[in-house]
Design a protein around this motif. Structure first.
Motif, PDB file in Angstrom:
ATOM      1  N   ASN A   8       9.026  -5.095 -10.770  1.00  0.00           N
ATOM      2  CA  ASN A   8       9.486  -4.345  -9.588  1.00  0.00           C
ATOM      3  C   ASN A   8       9.779  -2.880  -9.888  1.00  0.00           C
ATOM      4  OD1 ASN A   8       9.214  -6.473  -7.795  1.00  0.00           O
ATOM      5  ND2 ASN A   8      11.221  -7.275  -8.321  1.00  0.00           N
ATOM      6  N   HIS A  13       3.859  -1.900 -10.536  1.00  0.00           N
ATOM      7  CA  HIS A  13       3.010  -2.110  -9.360  1.00  0.00           C
ATOM      8  C   HIS A  13       1.731  -1.283  -9.437  1.00  0.00           C
ATOM      9  CE1 HIS A  13       5.722  -4.748  -7.296  1.00  0.00           C
ATOM     10  NE2 HIS A  13       6.726  -3.905  -7.447  1.00  0.00           N
ATOM     11  N   LYS A  82       4.442  -2.824  -1.933  1.00  0.00           N
ATOM     12  CA  LYS A  82       5.603  -2.651  -2.804  1.00  0.00           C
ATOM     13  C   LYS A  82       5.749  -1.196  -3.255  1.00  0.00           C
ATOM     14  CE  LYS A  82       7.609  -6.609  -3.161  1.00  0.00           C
ATOM     15  NZ  LYS A  82       9.005  -6.817  -2.849  1.00  0.00           N
ATOM     16  N   ASP A  87      11.701  -2.148  -3.217  1.00  0.00           N
ATOM     17  CA  ASP A  87      12.739  -3.143  -2.977  1.00  0.00           C
ATOM     18  C   ASP A  87      14.110  -2.482  -3.026  1.00  0.00           C
ATOM     19  OD1 ASP A  87      13.588  -5.642  -2.399  1.00  0.00           O
ATOM     20  OD2 ASP A  87      13.273  -6.478  -4.397  1.00  0.00           O
TER      21      ASP A  87
END
Length: 94
Positions: A8, A13, A82, A87
């Motif tokens: 994350n 990513h 993402k 997040d």
């Protein structure tokens, strides 16, 4: 620490998205040059007239092969989302 590849994080990513794009390109080339010519030769009216268990297994194999690019595209879309919307539960690094 720059380029920390924990899950994350932005580099995580980006790296996975690049991996999925390259893999999708390679799979596309393999399909186009290795699987398409024999498939076009075999799928005639005679092929469908004698459709039996062997032809069913061959068709099932190609259906599974068709699913792979869709899964790769889904992975690309997931990582792009993402990257666009990080997040909120993951703390920002200094």
């Amino acid at each position: 620490m720059m380029f920390k590849f924990d899950k994350n994080t932005v580099p995580y990513h980006i790296l996975n998205m690049i991996f999925y794009v390259v893999t999708l390109a390679v799979v596309g080339l393999i399909y186009y040059f290795a699987f398409l010519p024999p498939l076009l030769e075999v799928t005639t009216d005679e092929f469908f007239a004698n459709f039996g268990f062997g032809e069913f297994i061959g068709a099932l194999f190609f259906l599974i092969l068709i699913i792979v690019p869709f899964l790769l595209a889904a992975g690309i879309v997931y990582h792009v989302i993402k990257l666009a919307k990080p997040d909120k539960n993951v703390p920002a690094e200094n």
